[in-house]
Design a protein around this motif. Structure first.
Motif, short mmCIF file in Angstrom:
data_model
loop_
_atom_site.label_atom_id
_atom_site.label_comp_id
_atom_site.label_asym_id
_atom_site.label_seq_id
_atom_site.Cartn_x
_atom_site.Cartn_y
_atom_site.Cartn_z
N LEU A 1 -21.90 -26.92 -33.27
CA LEU A 1 -21.37 -25.85 -34.11
C LEU A 1 -20.29 -26.39 -35.04
O LEU A 1 -20.25 -26.04 -36.23
CB LEU A 1 -20.80 -24.72 -33.25
N HIS A 2 -19.43 -27.25 -34.51
CA HIS A 2 -18.38 -27.86 -35.34
C HIS A 2 -18.97 -28.74 -36.44
O HIS A 2 -18.46 -28.79 -37.55
CB HIS A 2 -17.42 -28.68 -34.47
N TYR A 3 -20.06 -29.42 -36.13
CA TYR A 3 -20.71 -30.29 -37.12
C TYR A 3 -21.13 -29.48 -38.35
O TYR A 3 -21.01 -29.94 -39.48
CB TYR A 3 -21.93 -30.96 -36.47
N TYR A 4 -21.62 -28.25 -38.11
CA TYR A 4 -22.07 -27.41 -39.22
C TYR A 4 -20.99 -26.48 -39.76
O TYR A 4 -21.15 -25.92 -40.84
CB TYR A 4 -23.30 -26.59 -38.79
N ASP A 5 -19.91 -26.32 -39.01
CA ASP A 5 -18.82 -25.43 -39.43
C ASP A 5 -17.50 -26.03 -38.96
O ASP A 5 -17.18 -25.98 -37.77
CB ASP A 5 -19.03 -24.03 -38.83
N ALA B 1 -15.30 -24.25 -36.43
CA ALA B 1 -15.69 -24.15 -35.02
C ALA B 1 -15.13 -25.36 -34.29
O ALA B 1 -15.09 -26.46 -34.82
CB ALA B 1 -17.21 -24.09 -34.90
N GLY B 2 -14.70 -25.17 -33.09
CA GLY B 2 -14.16 -26.27 -32.29
C GLY B 2 -13.85 -25.77 -30.90
O GLY B 2 -14.69 -25.14 -30.26
N PHE B 3 -12.63 -26.02 -30.45
CA PHE B 3 -12.22 -25.64 -29.12
C PHE B 3 -12.40 -24.14 -28.88
O PHE B 3 -12.92 -23.73 -27.84
CB PHE B 3 -10.76 -26.05 -28.89
#
Length: 182
Positions: free
Chosen positions: A143-147, A150-152
């Motif tokens: 999710l972080h890769y695409y946004d 997004a992360g923790f």
């Protein structure tokens, strides 16, 4: 080229070990998930080799007569092989610094590369609509890769199960949560 990859977090399980099965509630969730996905065309299912991931998608695979392929690249991220009582704080730090690596573990960037490689394989495959079934840590990194936002917190808010749709066209990718908790 238009493809959809459904990214699914496994249902409630009895633990974190690779052979931890679904709980009774998790088995009910797997049936609900199969019903939720019943009207969606699916050509291919790729799962983490962990038992809880396989059991999550079995009801859908059986109803659609689809084979479940396992891929070790979808296993859960190992934060560390040593006990860390403050693991939540360590995990949060690992989202801030994706190169941070604890003893025996893998960095966020290393784990991200694994799951992105699975997505890239699906991008070039013949399957138009696929499912990836995996775990919260590795999915939150995708999710972080695409946004970048997004992360923790994305990890903290994932449910069991959870479903995202990654829509891929020639020059665009879009990811959105489509699961509505029952």
């Amino acid at each position: 080229m238009n493809k959809t990859i459904y990214i699914i977090r496994h249902c409630e399980a009895t633990g974190q070990a690779p052979d931890a099965p679904l709980t009774e509630k998790g088995k009910e969730q797997a049936e609900e998930l199969a019903a939720f996905l019943a009207d969606r065309e699916v050509n291919r299912i790729i799962s983490s080799p962990f038992l809880r991931a396989i059991q999550t998608i079995e009801p859908l695979a059986e109803k659609n007569n689809l084979k479940i392929e396992t891929d070790h690249r979808l296993r859960e991220r190992v934060l560390s092989t040593v006990s860390m009582p403050d693991w939540v704080e360590k995990l949060e730090a690992a989202y801030t610094d994706l190169d941070l690596k604890y003893e025996g573990g893998e960095s966020g960037n290393e784990a991200t590369r694994r799951i992105v490689n699975v997505v890239n394989d699906l991008r070039t495959s013949d399957a138009e609509n696929s499912i990836i079934i995996a775990h919260g840590g590795i999915i939150s990194l995708l999710l972080h890769y695409y946004d970048d936002n997004a992360g923790f917190e994305a990890w903290r808010t994932l449910s069991n199960p959870d479903v995202y749709a990654l829509k891929i066209s020639e020059h665009h990718e879009q990811i959105e949560r489509i699961w509505a908790e029952a």
